[in-house]
Scaffold this active site. Structure first.
Site, PDB file in Angstrom:
ATOM      1  NE  ARG A 195      10.748 -28.294 -11.830  1.00 46.12           N
ATOM      2  CZ  ARG A 195      11.016 -28.164 -10.549  1.00 46.12           C
ATOM      3  NH1 ARG A 195      11.046 -29.242  -9.771  1.00 46.12           N
ATOM      4  NH2 ARG A 195      11.276 -26.982 -10.031  1.00 46.12           N
ATOM      5  CE  LYS A 225      17.911 -30.800  -0.006  1.00 48.05           C
ATOM      6  NZ  LYS A 225      16.964 -31.409  -0.916  1.00 48.05           N
ATOM      7  CG  ASP A 277       9.822 -20.781  -6.289  1.00 50.11           C
ATOM      8  OD1 ASP A 277      10.498 -20.961  -5.261  1.00 50.11           O
ATOM      9  OD2 ASP A 277      10.245 -21.008  -7.437  1.00 50.11           O
ATOM     10  CG  HIS A 332      13.893 -17.237  -5.670  1.00 48.77           C
ATOM     11  ND1 HIS A 332      12.782 -17.444  -6.439  1.00 48.77           N
ATOM     12  CD2 HIS A 332      14.630 -18.380  -5.749  1.00 48.77           C
ATOM     13  CE1 HIS A 332      12.843 -18.652  -6.981  1.00 48.77           C
ATOM     14  NE2 HIS A 332      13.949 -19.249  -6.571  1.00 48.77           N
ATOM     15  CG  HIS A 372      16.336 -21.460  -4.558  1.00 49.20           C
ATOM     16  ND1 HIS A 372      16.083 -21.240  -5.870  1.00 49.20           N
ATOM     17  CD2 HIS A 372      17.675 -21.574  -4.438  1.00 49.20           C
ATOM     18  CE1 HIS A 372      17.235 -21.233  -6.538  1.00 49.20           C
ATOM     19  NE2 HIS A 372      18.212 -21.435  -5.692  1.00 49.20           N
ATOM     20  CB  CYS A 386      15.592 -19.417  -9.499  1.00 49.17           C
ATOM     21  SG  CYS A 386      15.179 -21.127  -9.225  1.00 49.17           S
ATOM     22  CD  GLN A 430       8.706 -24.657  -8.049  1.00 49.55           C
ATOM     23  OE1 GLN A 430       9.105 -23.716  -8.715  1.00 49.55           O
ATOM     24  NE2 GLN A 430       9.513 -25.532  -7.477  1.00 49.55           N
TER      25      GLN A 430
HETATM   26 ZN   LIG Z   1      14.471 -21.174  -6.965  1.00 50.86          ZN
END
Ligand SMILES: [Zn+2]
Ligand SMILES: [Zn+2]
Length: 677
Positions: free
Chosen positions: A399, A505, A419, A421, A551, A370, A417
């Site tokens: 992580r 979410k 991912d 945004h 996200h 992010c 990910q």
């Molecule tokens: Zn994010």
């Protein structure tokens, strides 16, 4: 005689003598119900006292899983033994094996039966706790020697003996000091501790099963005879009270269902899960590995796994572009300061790798994408005309997960990910959410999943102080999620108070080939980061506004989704995904030339083919290709070479007979292009 009134679930009221038991009422209703009943639920109609067999120890001795037994009845009274005398007006339900709560009571009684059997065979064990679990039960013991598989067999046999004797599970009340004395004399230190800590009323509740006696709030089924469909599964280490540093115990796990058929189905599912285990298949099919030398939770993608990943990623990137996302790349390591601005250095610290010092400055391996995407958004002033900005990245993050929870591809320390945004204006959120959900369903359809569960996590409106964002933010965003799901006719569960502090979410869990749910897609609002980073856009009114931020990840991570795919397909990927689509098998060395020609034709047509030109018997080659779960085998010999054909064998359907090579190629083209499953 004093009479009381019992209200049944259908509203009928029965007048019975004070002290009548649920067992007697069940028998009166029908002998069949009398036979099927396992436990009863009562709720007092008036008055204040708990009606029957009052719960002596509000905190259950068997810790959380057992406590669930009684708390699950929330607001609808509580569960009691069938044999407990009822001493006031109550609402009564008689629970049979159809009721999940009754099955948990049966499982708890099976745990007692296990302890009773272990005590018969190993009288010196020290007893811990024995709650029911989702598929059965466990009991914790301390014993100097480890329980062996042979021990488990003997214990299970003893359990069957005791079950066949149909020993009653009897409830006894005794004063707390007497209870402690009883366990002290018996040298059961853990039980002493439990009674000391948990029994808060003067009288303590016990259950006996033959010679076995347990400090337990219950309830239990009336006797051991109904415990028939069970199997002892395994022994595992456990700490007393689950706390590291406490004495080590041996936890014996058992599976327990009401019928043998249910137990068999469960054991079959377990077998299936084992057969599909992606860690085993990952090795057998040479897809990926985790290398001790490199560190736990870090994935090595081998050539075949890497090829599947490339195909997955190609599909995804094409879709992203088609759906008007922009593809970006961001660094793996960035200043720690940035993570302080985002807040991760504070609230996410425990999940991060430690900082790295470079030129007296601290850098942080990224746990999330992010902030990187935010910096791209912020790199210049945005106008409302360019919104929504959708930045997507196959972003690799690191992580810190404890080594104990790492699991193959599913729980790792480094992963990528899928991912994205989305930065948008308030009036754009509904269409953006709808587009995210449409994308998520396209993923499921393409990769072969049709069943799913959707959850909408909302805030706890009574405690706005615990959340970022204004009540309007929450109402508008949750409203958008809700309206979109409803409009698309997607059933969902509303989870109040389950949202993260920064926004509501939607989670999509897909259900795999053997009915297991997997958390996959998340579409998550963020009312926190735009403010922290001072994100802006120039609106139509010429003023600066803060954009909304979403996200979203569809697969979750490439690693995890690959693991799920391996298990879903048991390693036999559909032909469009399979790393090797066609194996060419010459009947013997004589036909190697024609085999090569067929292999070359496949490669020219853009297929992933492999020629097995080893000097092996055809049967062995077929077996090996079958083991590698290659979708098609083409067997070529003299007849085929002469006619320009191939004998087709399909992984699941077997022999399909000879076909002209050109025809096979064009059919395969169609299947691959359509991403047939
Ligand atoms: Zn994010
Ligand atoms: Zn118990």
């Amino acid at each position: 005689m004093d009479m009381i009134h019992i209200t049944m679930p259908d509203g009928a009221i029965r007048e019975v003598p004070l002290g009548t038991t649920a067992a007697e009422i069940a028998q009166q209703i029908s002998p069949r119900l009398g036979k099927e009943a396992l436990v009863a639920r009562v709720s007092p109609i008036q008055g204040n006292a708990a009606p029957v067999a009052s719960a002596d120890a509000e905190k259950s001795p068997d810790a959380a899983p057992e406590a669930r037994l009684t708390t699950a009845t929330n607001g609808e009274g509580f569960l009691v033994d069938l044999r407990a005398p009822i001493d006031q007006d109550v609402k009564l339900s008689i629970l049979t094996p159809k009721d999940p709560e009754a099955i948990q009571v049966l499982r708890h009684s099976a745990a007692h039966l296990l302890a009773a059997a272990v005590l018969e065979l190993f009288p010196n064990v020290k007893l811990g706790i024995g709650p029911p679990i989702d598929t059965g039960f466990f009991y914790d013991f301390v014993r100097a020697e480890p329980f062996t598989p042979e021990d488990l067999e003997r214990i299970e046999k003893k359990m069957r003996e005791l079950a066949a004797q149909d020993i009653p599970n009897e409830r006894k009340m005794m004063p707390k000091p007497e209870a402690i004395e009883l366990y002290r004399k018996w040298d059961q230190g853990f039980k002493c501790e439990l009674v000391e800590e948990r029994a808060i009323e003067p009288m303590v509740s016990f259950y006996t099963t033959g010679k076995f006696i347990d400090f337990c709030r219950g309830p239990h089924i009336p006797s051991t005879g109904r415990i028939r469909a069970f199997k002892l599964m395994s022994v595992a280490g456990a700490y007393w009270k689950g706390q590291e540093g406490n004495p080590q115990m041996q936890r014996i796990y058992g599976a327990c269902f009401y019928t043998q058929q249910e137990l068999d189905a469960y054991l079959h599912r377990l077998e299936e899960a084992k057969r599909r285990d992606h860690r085993r298949l990952g090795q057998e099919l040479d897809l990926f590995s985790v290398q001790e030398e490199a560190g736990p939770g870090l994935i090595f993608w081998h050539p075949k796994g890497g090829l599947v990943r490339k195909i997955m990623e190609d599909w995804l990137r094409d879709e992203l572009l088609r759906r008007s996302y922009d593809l970006v790349y961001t660094p793996h390591i960035m200043r720690l300061e940035l993570w302080k601005t985002s807040g991760h250095a504070n609230f996410y610290r425990e999940n991060m790798f430690g900082p790295v010092e470079v030129e007296k400055d601290d850098y942080q391996l990224k746990p999330m994408n992010c902030p990187g995407h935010i910096l791209i958004y912020k790199s210049r002033l945005r106008s409302y005309r360019e919104l929504p900005v959708r930045l997507a990245e196959l972003g690799t993050v690191y992580r810190y997960e404890r080594s104990g929870v790492l699991h193959g591809l599913l729980r790792v320390r480094g992963f990528t990910q899928d991912d994205a945004h989305i930065f948008c204006m308030p009036e754009q959120i509904e269409s953006e959410i709808e587009a995210c959900i449409d994308f998520a369903f396209a993923v499921m359809k393409t990769f072969g999943f049709s069943d799913y569960v959707v959850e909408l996590s909302d805030w706890d409106a009574k405690h706005p102080e615990n959340y970022a964002g204004s009540p309007e933010d929450w109402a508008r965003s949750t409203g958008a999620l809700q309206t979109t799901l409803t409009r698309l006719n997607i059933p969902f569960k509303h989870m109040e108070g389950e949202a993260a502090f920064y926004g509501p979410k939607i989670d999509v869990k897909l259900i795999d080939a053997i009915g297991r749910p997997w958390q996959l897609t998340t579409v998550q609002f963020d009312f926190n980061l735009p403010g922290r980073f001072g994100l802006e856009y120039v609106g139509e009114d010429g003023n600066r506004h803060q954009p909304l931020m979403v996200h979203r990840a569809l697969w979750g991570s490439v690693e995890r989704f690959f693991g799920i795919l391996i298990e879903h397909y048991a390693g036999a990927f559909p032909v469009w995904l399979a790393p090797v689509q066609v194996e060419v098998l010459p009947l013997s060395e004589k036909f190697a030339e024609y085999g090569k020609k067929v292999g070359a034709a496949l490669k020219d047509a853009g297929f992933r083919a492999h020629l097995d030109d080893r000097n092996e018997k055809l049967q062995a080659k077929i077996r090996d290709a079958q083991m590698l779960k290659i979708p098609y085998m083409l067997i070529v010999g003299g007849k085929e070479a002469e006619a320009g054909t191939v004998s087709v064998r399909q992984q699941s359907k077997g022999d399909l007979g000879p076909r002209p090579l050109a025809e096979f190629l064009s059919d395969l083209r169609k299947q691959v292009d359509a991403r047939e499953l």
